[in-house]
Write a protein that holds these residues in place. Structure first.
Motif, PDB file in Angstrom:
ATOM      1  N   HIS A 125       0.962  -1.130   0.154  1.00  0.00           N
ATOM      2  CA  HIS A 125      -0.092   0.134  -0.137  1.00  0.00           C
ATOM      3  C   HIS A 125       0.849   1.268   0.113  1.00  0.00           C
ATOM      4  O   HIS A 125       2.049   0.930   0.422  1.00  0.00           O
ATOM      5  CB  HIS A 125      -0.981   0.056   1.229  1.00  0.00           C
ATOM      6  N   ILE A 136      -2.801  -4.935   9.338  1.00  0.00           N
ATOM      7  CA  ILE A 136      -3.336  -4.259   8.594  1.00  0.00           C
ATOM      8  C   ILE A 136      -5.014  -4.820   8.645  1.00  0.00           C
ATOM      9  O   ILE A 136      -4.878  -6.232   9.020  1.00  0.00           O
ATOM     10  CB  ILE A 136      -3.004  -4.279   6.914  1.00  0.00           C
ATOM     11  N   MET A 191      -8.606  -0.266   3.819  1.00  0.00           N
ATOM     12  CA  MET A 191      -7.451  -0.716   4.777  1.00  0.00           C
ATOM     13  C   MET A 191      -7.362   0.208   5.801  1.00  0.00           C
ATOM     14  O   MET A 191      -7.013   1.291   5.708  1.00  0.00           O
ATOM     15  CB  MET A 191      -6.354  -1.057   3.810  1.00  0.00           C
ATOM     16  N   ALA A 229      -4.648   0.650   8.960  1.00  0.00           N
ATOM     17  CA  ALA A 229      -3.409   0.166   9.725  1.00  0.00           C
ATOM     18  C   ALA A 229      -3.238   0.452  11.268  1.00  0.00           C
ATOM     19  O   ALA A 229      -3.601   1.546  11.629  1.00  0.00           O
ATOM     20  CB  ALA A 229      -1.990   0.822   8.991  1.00  0.00           C
TER      21      ALA A 229
END
Ligand code: ASP
Length: 452
Positions: A343, A389, A431, A433
Protein backbone atom coordinates in the motif's frame (compact mmCIF):
# COMPACT_ATOMS: atom_id res chain seq x y z
CA UNK A 1 -20.57 -30.79 -15.26
CA UNK A 2 -19.07 -30.19 -11.82
CA UNK A 3 -15.45 -30.56 -10.86
CA UNK A 4 -15.15 -31.39 -7.17
CA UNK A 5 -11.99 -31.35 -5.15
CA UNK A 6 -11.63 -33.03 -1.77
CA UNK A 7 -8.95 -31.91 0.67
CA UNK A 8 -6.80 -34.11 2.91
CA UNK A 9 -9.19 -34.12 5.88
CA UNK A 10 -11.89 -35.51 3.54
CA UNK A 11 -9.67 -38.50 2.71
CA UNK A 12 -7.97 -39.09 6.04
CA UNK A 13 -9.58 -42.49 6.69
CA UNK A 14 -12.12 -44.96 5.32
CA UNK A 15 -15.09 -43.23 6.97
CA UNK A 16 -14.15 -39.97 5.26
CA UNK A 17 -13.63 -41.69 1.90
CA UNK A 18 -17.13 -43.13 2.22
CA UNK A 19 -18.49 -39.61 2.70
CA UNK A 20 -16.67 -38.53 -0.47
CA UNK A 21 -18.27 -41.39 -2.43
CA UNK A 22 -21.73 -40.55 -1.09
CA UNK A 23 -21.34 -36.90 -2.04
CA UNK A 24 -20.13 -37.64 -5.57
CA UNK A 25 -22.78 -40.29 -6.21
CA UNK A 26 -25.56 -38.00 -4.96
CA UNK A 27 -25.18 -35.79 -8.05
CA UNK A 28 -24.55 -37.22 -11.54
CA UNK A 29 -23.02 -33.89 -12.58
CA UNK A 30 -20.06 -34.58 -10.29
CA UNK A 31 -17.93 -36.24 -12.92
CA UNK A 32 -14.39 -35.10 -12.15
CA UNK A 33 -13.12 -35.77 -8.64
CA UNK A 34 -9.77 -34.26 -7.66
CA UNK A 35 -8.24 -35.68 -4.49
CA UNK A 36 -5.55 -34.65 -2.02
CA UNK A 37 -3.35 -37.06 -0.10
CA UNK A 38 -4.85 -38.41 3.15
CA UNK A 39 -4.60 -35.70 5.80
CA UNK A 40 -4.70 -35.76 9.60
CA UNK A 41 -7.14 -38.20 11.26
CA UNK A 42 -6.90 -36.33 14.58
CA UNK A 43 -5.06 -33.23 15.82
CA UNK A 44 -1.80 -35.04 16.74
CA UNK A 45 -1.64 -36.98 13.46
CA UNK A 46 0.70 -36.41 10.49
CA UNK A 47 -0.44 -35.77 6.91
CA UNK A 48 0.69 -38.36 4.36
CA UNK A 49 2.50 -35.61 2.40
CA UNK A 50 4.56 -34.82 5.51
CA UNK A 51 5.29 -38.53 6.03
CA UNK A 52 6.48 -38.69 2.41
CA UNK A 53 8.74 -35.68 2.88
CA UNK A 54 10.29 -37.36 5.92
CA UNK A 55 10.70 -40.55 3.90
CA UNK A 56 12.37 -38.63 1.07
CA UNK A 57 14.75 -36.83 3.45
CA UNK A 58 15.77 -40.15 4.99
CA UNK A 59 16.41 -41.68 1.57
CA UNK A 60 18.44 -38.63 0.50
CA UNK A 61 20.65 -39.06 3.57
CA UNK A 62 21.23 -42.67 2.50
CA UNK A 63 19.70 -43.99 5.74
CA UNK A 64 17.35 -46.92 6.23
CA UNK A 65 13.82 -45.93 5.21
CA UNK A 66 11.86 -48.93 6.56
CA UNK A 67 10.12 -47.04 9.36
CA UNK A 68 9.02 -44.08 7.21
CA UNK A 69 8.02 -46.36 4.33
CA UNK A 70 5.95 -48.46 6.74
CA UNK A 71 4.19 -45.36 8.09
CA UNK A 72 3.13 -44.26 4.59
CA UNK A 73 1.96 -47.68 3.40
CA UNK A 74 0.12 -48.24 6.66
CA UNK A 75 -2.10 -45.17 6.02
CA UNK A 76 -3.29 -46.51 2.66
CA UNK A 77 -3.53 -50.10 3.88
CA UNK A 78 -5.81 -49.00 6.73
CA UNK A 79 -8.18 -47.31 4.28
CA UNK A 80 -8.07 -50.14 1.73
CA UNK A 81 -8.68 -52.84 4.33
CA UNK A 82 -11.55 -51.03 6.05
CA UNK A 83 -13.21 -50.52 2.67
CA UNK A 84 -12.58 -54.15 1.66
CA UNK A 85 -10.76 -53.16 -1.50
CA UNK A 86 -8.61 -56.31 -1.49
CA UNK A 87 -4.87 -56.78 -1.08
CA UNK A 88 -3.93 -56.08 -4.71
CA UNK A 89 -4.31 -52.32 -4.37
CA UNK A 90 -2.09 -52.29 -1.28
CA UNK A 91 0.59 -54.25 -3.23
CA UNK A 92 0.31 -51.74 -6.08
CA UNK A 93 0.89 -48.86 -3.65
CA UNK A 94 3.80 -50.64 -1.94
CA UNK A 95 5.44 -51.21 -5.34
CA UNK A 96 4.81 -47.64 -6.41
CA UNK A 97 6.50 -46.20 -3.31
CA UNK A 98 9.41 -48.66 -3.52
CA UNK A 99 9.98 -47.70 -7.17
CA UNK A 100 10.02 -44.04 -6.30
CA UNK A 101 12.52 -44.51 -3.45
CA UNK A 102 14.80 -46.45 -5.81
CA UNK A 103 15.15 -43.32 -7.98
CA UNK A 104 16.99 -41.45 -5.21
CA UNK A 105 20.40 -41.96 -6.79
CA UNK A 106 19.40 -40.90 -10.29
CA UNK A 107 17.54 -37.65 -9.60
CA UNK A 108 18.45 -34.17 -8.37
CA UNK A 109 17.30 -33.48 -4.81
CA UNK A 110 14.30 -31.29 -5.77
CA UNK A 111 13.19 -33.67 -8.51
CA UNK A 112 13.31 -36.60 -6.10
CA UNK A 113 11.41 -34.64 -3.46
CA UNK A 114 8.59 -33.88 -5.92
CA UNK A 115 8.46 -37.48 -7.10
CA UNK A 116 7.98 -38.60 -3.49
CA UNK A 117 5.47 -35.88 -2.52
CA UNK A 118 3.32 -36.67 -5.57
CA UNK A 119 2.92 -40.26 -4.33
CA UNK A 120 0.45 -38.97 -1.71
CA UNK A 121 -2.15 -37.73 -4.18
CA UNK A 122 -1.43 -40.35 -6.82
CA UNK A 123 -2.13 -43.30 -4.53
CA UNK A 124 -5.04 -41.52 -2.89
CA UNK A 125 -6.68 -41.26 -6.34
CA UNK A 126 -6.08 -44.97 -6.99
CA UNK A 127 -7.73 -45.88 -3.66
CA UNK A 128 -10.75 -43.63 -4.26
CA UNK A 129 -11.24 -44.97 -7.81
CA UNK A 130 -11.08 -48.53 -6.44
CA UNK A 131 -13.61 -47.61 -3.75
CA UNK A 132 -16.09 -46.38 -6.39
CA UNK A 133 -15.59 -49.61 -8.35
CA UNK A 134 -16.11 -51.66 -5.18
CA UNK A 135 -19.54 -50.00 -4.94
CA UNK A 136 -20.23 -51.13 -8.51
CA UNK A 137 -19.86 -47.65 -10.02
CA UNK A 138 -18.13 -46.78 -13.26
CA UNK A 139 -15.05 -44.83 -12.19
CA UNK A 140 -11.41 -44.71 -13.14
CA UNK A 141 -8.14 -43.28 -11.91
CA UNK A 142 -6.70 -40.92 -14.52
CA UNK A 143 -3.10 -39.75 -14.39
CA UNK A 144 -1.95 -36.16 -15.03
CA UNK A 145 0.58 -37.74 -17.40
CA UNK A 146 -2.11 -39.17 -19.68
CA UNK A 147 -4.10 -35.95 -19.83
CA UNK A 148 -1.30 -33.52 -20.59
CA UNK A 149 -1.01 -31.63 -17.30
CA UNK A 150 2.31 -30.04 -18.24
CA UNK A 151 4.10 -27.98 -15.59
CA UNK A 152 7.01 -25.58 -15.85
CA UNK A 153 9.12 -23.58 -13.42
CA UNK A 154 10.84 -24.78 -10.28
CA UNK A 155 10.28 -28.19 -8.72
CA UNK A 156 8.09 -27.80 -5.64
CA UNK A 157 6.76 -24.48 -6.91
CA UNK A 158 5.74 -25.33 -10.45
CA UNK A 159 3.11 -23.58 -12.54
CA UNK A 160 0.93 -24.80 -15.38
CA UNK A 161 2.14 -24.51 -18.96
CA UNK A 162 -0.88 -22.67 -20.45
CA UNK A 163 -0.78 -24.93 -23.53
CA UNK A 164 -2.12 -27.67 -21.23
CA UNK A 165 -5.68 -26.28 -21.23
CA UNK A 166 -6.39 -27.43 -24.77
CA UNK A 167 -4.87 -30.87 -24.19
CA UNK A 168 -6.73 -31.32 -20.92
CA UNK A 169 -10.04 -30.30 -22.51
CA UNK A 170 -9.54 -32.84 -25.31
CA UNK A 171 -8.52 -35.60 -22.89
CA UNK A 172 -11.54 -35.12 -20.64
CA UNK A 173 -14.04 -35.03 -23.49
CA UNK A 174 -13.22 -38.69 -24.08
CA UNK A 175 -14.01 -40.02 -20.59
CA UNK A 176 -17.29 -41.61 -19.52
CA UNK A 177 -18.16 -42.26 -15.86
CA UNK A 178 -16.42 -40.71 -12.89
CA UNK A 179 -12.81 -39.65 -13.27
CA UNK A 180 -10.68 -39.66 -10.12
CA UNK A 181 -7.70 -37.41 -10.62
CA UNK A 182 -4.77 -36.80 -8.25
CA UNK A 183 -4.19 -33.17 -7.29
CA UNK A 184 -0.95 -31.34 -6.58
CA UNK A 185 1.30 -32.55 -9.41
CA UNK A 186 1.87 -32.79 -13.12
CA UNK A 187 4.74 -33.57 -15.45
CA UNK A 188 7.40 -31.41 -17.05
CA UNK A 189 7.88 -31.46 -20.84
CA UNK A 190 10.75 -33.87 -20.15
CA UNK A 191 8.35 -36.22 -18.37
CA UNK A 192 9.53 -35.54 -14.79
CA UNK A 193 7.05 -35.31 -11.91
CA UNK A 194 6.71 -31.72 -10.63
CA UNK A 195 4.47 -30.39 -7.86
CA UNK A 196 2.65 -27.14 -7.26
CA UNK A 197 3.36 -25.38 -3.92
CA UNK A 198 1.96 -27.04 -0.79
CA UNK A 199 -1.83 -27.14 -0.78
CA UNK A 200 -1.65 -27.36 -4.56
CA UNK A 201 -4.53 -29.77 -5.10
CA UNK A 202 -6.75 -26.68 -5.06
CA UNK A 203 -4.79 -25.50 -8.11
CA UNK A 204 -5.35 -28.79 -9.93
CA UNK A 205 -9.09 -28.61 -9.30
CA UNK A 206 -9.23 -25.04 -10.48
CA UNK A 207 -7.26 -25.85 -13.66
CA UNK A 208 -9.52 -28.77 -14.52
CA UNK A 209 -12.66 -26.71 -13.85
CA UNK A 210 -11.35 -24.08 -16.28
CA UNK A 211 -10.20 -26.64 -18.86
CA UNK A 212 -13.56 -28.41 -19.09
CA UNK A 213 -15.60 -25.19 -18.59
CA UNK A 214 -17.32 -26.72 -15.56
CA UNK A 215 -20.59 -25.26 -14.33
CA UNK A 216 -19.08 -25.04 -10.87
CA UNK A 217 -15.86 -25.88 -9.05
CA UNK A 218 -16.83 -27.48 -5.74
CA UNK A 219 -14.08 -27.34 -3.16
CA UNK A 220 -14.90 -29.71 -0.30
CA UNK A 221 -13.11 -29.07 2.96
CA UNK A 222 -13.95 -29.24 6.67
CA UNK A 223 -15.80 -25.98 7.24
CA UNK A 224 -19.48 -25.27 6.55
CA UNK A 225 -18.68 -21.99 4.84
CA UNK A 226 -16.34 -19.08 4.82
CA UNK A 227 -16.99 -16.96 7.91
CA UNK A 228 -17.07 -13.17 7.80
CA UNK A 229 -14.35 -13.04 10.44
CA UNK A 230 -11.69 -15.42 11.80
CA UNK A 231 -13.54 -17.69 14.29
CA UNK A 232 -10.36 -17.98 16.35
CA UNK A 233 -10.69 -14.27 17.12
CA UNK A 234 -14.51 -14.14 17.30
CA UNK A 235 -15.57 -17.66 18.43
CA UNK A 236 -19.24 -16.62 18.60
CA UNK A 237 -19.30 -15.73 14.87
CA UNK A 238 -22.53 -16.94 13.32
CA UNK A 239 -23.77 -17.13 9.78
CA UNK A 240 -21.25 -18.02 7.13
CA UNK A 241 -20.96 -16.03 3.92
CA UNK A 242 -23.47 -17.32 1.36
CA UNK A 243 -22.12 -15.56 -1.71
CA UNK A 244 -19.18 -13.36 -2.38
CA UNK A 245 -17.52 -12.06 -5.48
CA UNK A 246 -14.07 -12.99 -6.73
CA UNK A 247 -12.90 -9.49 -5.83
CA UNK A 248 -14.16 -9.86 -2.27
CA UNK A 249 -12.50 -13.25 -1.95
CA UNK A 250 -9.21 -11.82 -3.20
CA UNK A 251 -9.30 -8.93 -0.73
CA UNK A 252 -10.08 -11.21 2.21
CA UNK A 253 -7.56 -13.88 1.21
CA UNK A 254 -4.95 -11.14 0.85
CA UNK A 255 -5.26 -10.35 4.53
CA UNK A 256 -5.17 -13.90 5.75
CA UNK A 257 -8.53 -15.60 5.10
CA UNK A 258 -7.18 -19.13 4.99
CA UNK A 259 -9.78 -21.19 3.12
CA UNK A 260 -7.46 -21.41 0.19
CA UNK A 261 -4.55 -19.52 -1.23
CA UNK A 262 -5.95 -16.80 -3.49
CA UNK A 263 -3.54 -17.77 -6.26
CA UNK A 264 -4.82 -21.34 -6.23
CA UNK A 265 -8.11 -20.40 -7.85
CA UNK A 266 -6.83 -18.05 -10.55
CA UNK A 267 -7.66 -20.47 -13.41
CA UNK A 268 -11.28 -20.81 -12.27
CA UNK A 269 -11.60 -17.07 -11.65
CA UNK A 270 -10.21 -16.20 -15.11
CA UNK A 271 -12.64 -18.65 -16.70
CA UNK A 272 -15.46 -17.18 -14.55
CA UNK A 273 -16.32 -20.57 -13.07
CA UNK A 274 -18.26 -20.20 -9.78
CA UNK A 275 -16.42 -21.72 -6.81
CA UNK A 276 -18.42 -23.41 -4.08
CA UNK A 277 -16.66 -24.02 -0.74
CA UNK A 278 -18.44 -26.91 0.99
CA UNK A 279 -18.08 -29.23 3.96
CA UNK A 280 -17.57 -32.97 3.38
CA UNK A 281 -18.89 -33.59 6.89
CA UNK A 282 -22.10 -31.58 6.35
CA UNK A 283 -22.94 -32.04 2.67
CA UNK A 284 -26.44 -30.65 3.23
CA UNK A 285 -25.01 -27.19 3.89
CA UNK A 286 -24.91 -24.98 0.79
CA UNK A 287 -21.50 -23.58 1.67
CA UNK A 288 -20.10 -20.36 0.26
CA UNK A 289 -20.48 -19.52 -3.42
CA UNK A 290 -17.79 -17.33 -4.94
CA UNK A 291 -18.67 -15.83 -8.29
CA UNK A 292 -18.23 -12.88 -10.64
CA UNK A 293 -21.16 -10.81 -9.33
CA UNK A 294 -23.73 -11.01 -6.56
CA UNK A 295 -26.77 -9.11 -5.36
CA UNK A 296 -25.45 -6.48 -3.04
CA UNK A 297 -27.28 -4.97 -0.06
CA UNK A 298 -26.09 -1.37 0.28
CA UNK A 299 -24.39 -0.59 3.56
CA UNK A 300 -23.35 -4.15 4.28
CA UNK A 301 -19.92 -5.73 4.20
CA UNK A 302 -18.98 -9.33 3.55
CA UNK A 303 -16.05 -9.79 5.89
CA UNK A 304 -13.24 -8.42 8.00
CA UNK A 305 -9.71 -9.76 7.69
CA UNK A 306 -6.58 -8.86 9.59
CA UNK A 307 -2.95 -9.68 8.98
CA UNK A 308 0.24 -9.10 10.96
CA UNK A 309 3.82 -8.61 10.01
CA UNK A 310 3.79 -5.45 7.93
CA UNK A 311 6.17 -2.55 8.14
CA UNK A 312 5.92 1.03 7.00
CA UNK A 313 8.64 3.05 5.33
CA UNK A 314 7.91 6.71 6.14
CA UNK A 315 9.51 9.40 4.00
CA UNK A 316 8.96 13.13 4.61
CA UNK A 317 10.17 16.08 2.58
CA UNK A 318 8.96 19.65 2.54
CA UNK A 319 7.29 20.45 -0.85
CA UNK A 320 7.43 16.80 -1.88
CA UNK A 321 4.28 17.27 -3.95
CA UNK A 322 6.10 19.66 -6.32
CA UNK A 323 9.05 17.37 -6.95
CA UNK A 324 8.43 15.63 -10.27
CA UNK A 325 9.53 11.99 -10.23
CA UNK A 326 9.73 11.66 -6.43
CA UNK A 327 7.42 8.65 -6.31
CA UNK A 328 9.16 6.93 -9.19
CA UNK A 329 12.60 7.32 -7.64
CA UNK A 330 11.32 6.10 -4.27
CA UNK A 331 9.80 2.99 -5.84
CA UNK A 332 12.97 2.49 -7.88
CA UNK A 333 14.89 2.07 -4.62
CA UNK A 334 12.52 -0.74 -3.64
CA UNK A 335 12.66 -2.29 -7.08
CA UNK A 336 16.45 -2.33 -6.97
CA UNK A 337 16.22 -4.38 -3.78
CA UNK A 338 13.54 -6.69 -5.22
CA UNK A 339 10.87 -5.51 -2.75
CA UNK A 340 7.18 -5.48 -3.72
CA UNK A 341 5.00 -2.93 -1.96
CA UNK A 342 1.50 -3.47 -0.58
CA UNK A 343 0.00 0.00 0.00
CA UNK A 344 1.12 3.59 -0.52
CA UNK A 345 -0.90 6.06 1.56
CA UNK A 346 0.41 9.62 1.36
CA UNK A 347 0.15 13.10 2.84
CA UNK A 348 1.07 16.41 1.22
CA UNK A 349 4.71 16.18 2.25
CA UNK A 350 4.90 12.56 3.35
CA UNK A 351 4.79 9.24 1.63
CA UNK A 352 4.30 5.88 3.38
CA UNK A 353 5.07 2.58 1.76
CA UNK A 354 3.67 -0.49 3.47
CA UNK A 355 5.64 -3.65 2.73
CA UNK A 356 5.62 -7.17 4.16
CA UNK A 357 8.07 -7.40 7.07
CA UNK A 358 9.74 -10.49 5.65
CA UNK A 359 10.63 -8.53 2.46
CA UNK A 360 12.56 -6.03 4.53
CA UNK A 361 14.83 -7.88 6.98
CA UNK A 362 17.03 -5.68 9.20
CA UNK A 363 20.07 -5.91 6.87
CA UNK A 364 18.06 -4.80 3.87
CA UNK A 365 16.31 -2.08 5.87
CA UNK A 366 19.62 -0.29 6.39
CA UNK A 367 20.44 -0.50 2.68
CA UNK A 368 17.00 0.79 1.66
CA UNK A 369 17.09 3.71 4.11
CA UNK A 370 20.59 4.70 2.92
CA UNK A 371 19.48 4.54 -0.73
CA UNK A 372 16.39 6.69 -0.02
CA UNK A 373 18.61 9.29 1.70
CA UNK A 374 21.03 9.28 -1.24
CA UNK A 375 18.45 9.36 -4.06
CA UNK A 376 15.78 11.64 -2.56
CA UNK A 377 17.47 13.77 0.08
CA UNK A 378 14.39 13.63 2.39
CA UNK A 379 13.96 15.59 5.65
CA UNK A 380 13.07 12.40 7.47
CA UNK A 381 13.00 8.68 6.77
CA UNK A 382 12.29 5.81 9.12
CA UNK A 383 10.88 2.29 9.21
CA UNK A 384 8.06 1.38 11.59
CA UNK A 385 7.55 -2.31 12.37
CA UNK A 386 4.85 -4.46 14.02
CA UNK A 387 2.02 -3.08 11.95
CA UNK A 388 -1.20 -4.98 11.31
CA UNK A 389 -3.58 -4.22 8.53
CA UNK A 390 -7.34 -4.60 8.75
CA UNK A 391 -9.30 -5.12 5.55
CA UNK A 392 -13.00 -4.30 5.65
CA UNK A 393 -14.44 -5.83 2.51
CA UNK A 394 -17.75 -5.64 0.68
CA UNK A 395 -19.02 -4.61 -2.74
CA UNK A 396 -21.96 -2.94 -0.95
CA UNK A 397 -19.92 -0.19 0.61
CA UNK A 398 -19.66 1.99 -2.47
CA UNK A 399 -23.40 2.76 -2.33
CA UNK A 400 -23.37 3.99 1.26
CA UNK A 401 -21.87 7.00 2.96
CA UNK A 402 -20.22 6.56 6.34
CA UNK A 403 -18.81 3.02 6.14
CA UNK A 404 -15.29 4.22 6.89
CA UNK A 405 -16.59 6.50 9.62
CA UNK A 406 -18.41 3.55 11.19
CA UNK A 407 -15.19 1.48 11.24
CA UNK A 408 -13.10 4.31 12.67
CA UNK A 409 -15.70 5.01 15.39
CA UNK A 410 -15.72 1.32 16.32
CA UNK A 411 -11.95 1.39 16.73
CA UNK A 412 -12.05 4.69 18.63
CA UNK A 413 -14.58 3.19 21.05
CA UNK A 414 -11.96 0.65 22.16
CA UNK A 415 -9.15 3.20 22.20
CA UNK A 416 -7.39 2.08 19.03
CA UNK A 417 -5.79 4.69 16.87
CA UNK A 418 -5.55 4.19 13.13
CA UNK A 419 -2.15 5.07 11.70
CA UNK A 420 -2.96 4.78 7.99
CA UNK A 421 -6.05 4.49 5.81
CA UNK A 422 -6.15 3.30 2.20
CA UNK A 423 -9.12 2.93 -0.09
CA UNK A 424 -9.09 2.44 -3.82
CA UNK A 425 -11.71 4.02 -6.01
CA UNK A 426 -13.25 0.61 -6.72
CA UNK A 427 -14.49 0.82 -3.11
CA UNK A 428 -14.61 -2.89 -2.61
CA UNK A 429 -12.54 -2.59 0.56
CA UNK A 430 -10.64 -0.20 2.75
CA UNK A 431 -7.48 -0.85 4.67
CA UNK A 432 -6.76 0.44 8.15
CA UNK A 433 -3.30 0.10 9.66
CA UNK A 434 -2.95 -0.31 13.42
CA UNK A 435 -0.35 -1.56 15.92
CA UNK A 436 -0.08 -5.37 15.90
CA UNK A 437 -0.82 -5.61 19.63
CA UNK A 438 -4.32 -4.17 18.95
CA UNK A 439 -5.23 -6.54 16.14
CA UNK A 440 -7.62 -8.91 17.93
CA UNK A 441 -9.40 -6.15 19.88
CA UNK A 442 -9.81 -4.23 16.62
CA UNK A 443 -11.29 -7.20 14.77
CA UNK A 444 -13.77 -7.85 17.58
CA UNK A 445 -14.82 -4.19 17.65
CA UNK A 446 -15.34 -4.11 13.88
CA UNK A 447 -17.28 -7.38 13.95
CA UNK A 448 -19.58 -6.04 16.65
CA UNK A 449 -20.24 -2.87 14.68
CA UNK A 450 -20.86 -4.44 11.28
CA UNK A 451 -22.39 -7.81 12.21
CA UNK A 452 -23.31 -7.67 15.90
N1 ASP B 1 -0.97 -32.92 -0.13
C1 ASP B 1 -0.42 -31.64 -0.48
C2 ASP B 1 -0.11 -30.86 0.77
O1 ASP B 1 -0.30 -31.34 1.88
C3 ASP B 1 -1.30 -30.89 -1.44
C4 ASP B 1 -2.73 -30.68 -0.99
O2 ASP B 1 -3.21 -31.32 -0.07
O3 ASP B 1 -3.39 -29.82 -1.59
O4 ASP B 1 0.36 -29.75 0.67
Amino acid sequence: MKVCKFGGSSLANAAQVNKVLDIVLADPARRIVVVSAPGKRHPGDTKVTDLLIELAETALKGENTDRQYGAVVERYAEIAQTLNLGEAIVRTIELDITDRIAKVASLERDEFMDLMKAAGEDNSAKIVAAAFCARGKKARYVSPRDTGMVLTGRFGDATLDPCSYATLARAFSGFAGIVVYPGFFGYTKEGKVATFPRGGSDITGSILAAAVCADVYENFTDVDSVYPVDPRIVPEVKGGIQTMTYREMRELAYAGFGVFADEAVIPAVRARIPINIRNTNHPGEPGTMIQQTRRVVPGTIVGIAAADGFCNIVVEKYLMNREVGFGRRLLQVLENEGIAYEHMPSGVDSQCIVVKGQCLPKGKEHKVVQAIRRELNPDFVSVERDISILMVVGEGMCYTAGMLAKACLALASVGISVSMVNQGSSEVSFMLAIRSQDRETAVRALYKTFFG
